[in-house]
Design a protein around this motif. Structure first.
Motif, PDB file in Angstrom:
ATOM      1  N   ILE A  24       0.830  -1.198   0.000  1.00 42.59           N
ATOM      2  CA  ILE A  24       0.000   0.000   0.000  1.00 42.59           C
ATOM      3  C   ILE A  24       0.868   1.252   0.000  1.00 42.59           C
ATOM      4  O   ILE A  24       0.560   2.235  -0.690  1.00 42.59           O
ATOM      5  N   ALA A  25       1.950   1.228   0.751  1.00 40.65           N
ATOM      6  CA  ALA A  25       2.852   2.386   0.807  1.00 40.65           C
ATOM      7  C   ALA A  25       3.421   2.698  -0.571  1.00 40.65           C
ATOM      8  O   ALA A  25       3.462   3.866  -0.993  1.00 40.65           O
ATOM      9  N   GLU A  26       3.853   1.672  -1.283  1.00 44.21           N
ATOM     10  CA  GLU A  26       4.427   1.877  -2.615  1.00 44.21           C
ATOM     11  C   GLU A  26       3.377   2.387  -3.588  1.00 44.21           C
ATOM     12  O   GLU A  26       3.649   3.284  -4.402  1.00 44.21           O
ATOM     13  N   LYS A  27       2.177   1.837  -3.506  1.00 43.51           N
ATOM     14  CA  LYS A  27       1.101   2.266  -4.405  1.00 43.51           C
ATOM     15  C   LYS A  27       0.701   3.713  -4.131  1.00 43.51           C
ATOM     16  O   LYS A  27       0.389   4.471  -5.055  1.00 43.51           O
ATOM     17  N   ARG A  28       0.731   4.103  -2.872  1.00 42.75           N
ATOM     18  CA  ARG A  28       0.319   5.448  -2.464  1.00 42.75           C
ATOM     19  C   ARG A  28       1.461   6.475  -2.498  1.00 42.75           C
ATOM     20  O   ARG A  28       1.241   7.652  -2.249  1.00 42.75           O
ATOM     21  N   CYS A  29       2.671   6.002  -2.776  1.00 43.99           N
ATOM     22  CA  CYS A  29       3.864   6.853  -2.696  1.00 43.99           C
ATOM     23  C   CYS A  29       4.012   7.423  -1.287  1.00 43.99           C
ATOM     24  O   CYS A  29       4.307   8.618  -1.097  1.00 43.99           O
TER      25      CYS A  29
END
Length: 213
Positions: free
Chosen positions: A142-147
């Motif tokens: 989720i962190a990577e997808k949300r930057c």
């Protein structure tokens, strides 16, 4: 302190677990501070479901509103008692303040079973971290997808659950990073993903020994 009035006078923990006779005196102390105008509102910390309802009802009868309850609450600390406390707070209009929203650092992504902090915290991490892979994987996705960063996602989860998280910081950089948890919200599907991953993780944070029933 040379302060005319404090915003919230908070009873940091109950004595119900180790000195029950002192409890009423502490409650009366909160009432006295409120009646004398020394505090604008009162709150408690580490109160479990039963004791939280008791002090709320006692203060209400004395004309003192209970505005906040501070407990350990995070993706690592969402057991039956913590969720019951959350439900009670919602029903009684008490603000839930969640401390240790990053699980003492286990929800930051910077530690692994082979890379642990020193001291007693390292011993605790050694017991819990090996079982957190499903949760950490979901946080990272989720962190990577949300930057965003993993801590920002973990803190935002607490916000989306309707709590006010108070993450600990040691550096200015950490404080600035934590601010990145504000101004956005996880989607319902992301919240479900994290809830499920937390349930799949076999270990939980050890609850504060001062929290009452």
């Amino acid at each position: 302190m040379q302060i005319e009035q404090i915003g919230i006078g908070q009873l940091h923990w109950s004595t119900a677990n180790y000195a029950p006779p002192q409890e009423l005196a502490l409650w009366n102390g909160l009432v006295a501070m409120y009646e004398k105008g020394l505090v604008k509102a009162v709150g408690v910390s580490n109160y479990g479901p039963k004791q939280l309802v008791k002090i709320h009802d006692y203060l209400k009868a004395r004309g003192v509103p209970l505005c906040s309850a501070q407990v350990q609450f995070s993706l690592l600390s969402m057991g039956e008692d913590q969720m019951e406390i959350k439900n009670i707070c919602d029903s009684l209009d008490i603000r839930l303040i969640s401390y240790s929203p990053l699980g003492l650092g286990m929800l930051t992504g910077q530690y692994t079973p082979s890379r642990l902090p020193q001291g007693p915290r390292g011993l605790l991490f050694k017991q819990i971290l090996p079982g957190l892979k499903p949760l950490l994987v979901s946080l990272r996705e989720i962190a990577e997808k949300r930057c965003k960063t993993i801590p920002q996602v973990a803190i935002n989860w607490c916000i989306c659950k309707g709590t006010t998280p108070i993450p600990g910081v040691k550096t200015l950089k950490q404080a600035e990073e934590n601010l990145g948890a504000l101004g956005w919200r996880l989607s319902s599907s992301e919240l479900l993903q994290l809830d499920y991953a937390a349930q799949e993780s076999p270990q939980r944070m050890i609850q504060n020994i001062f929290q009452t029933k």
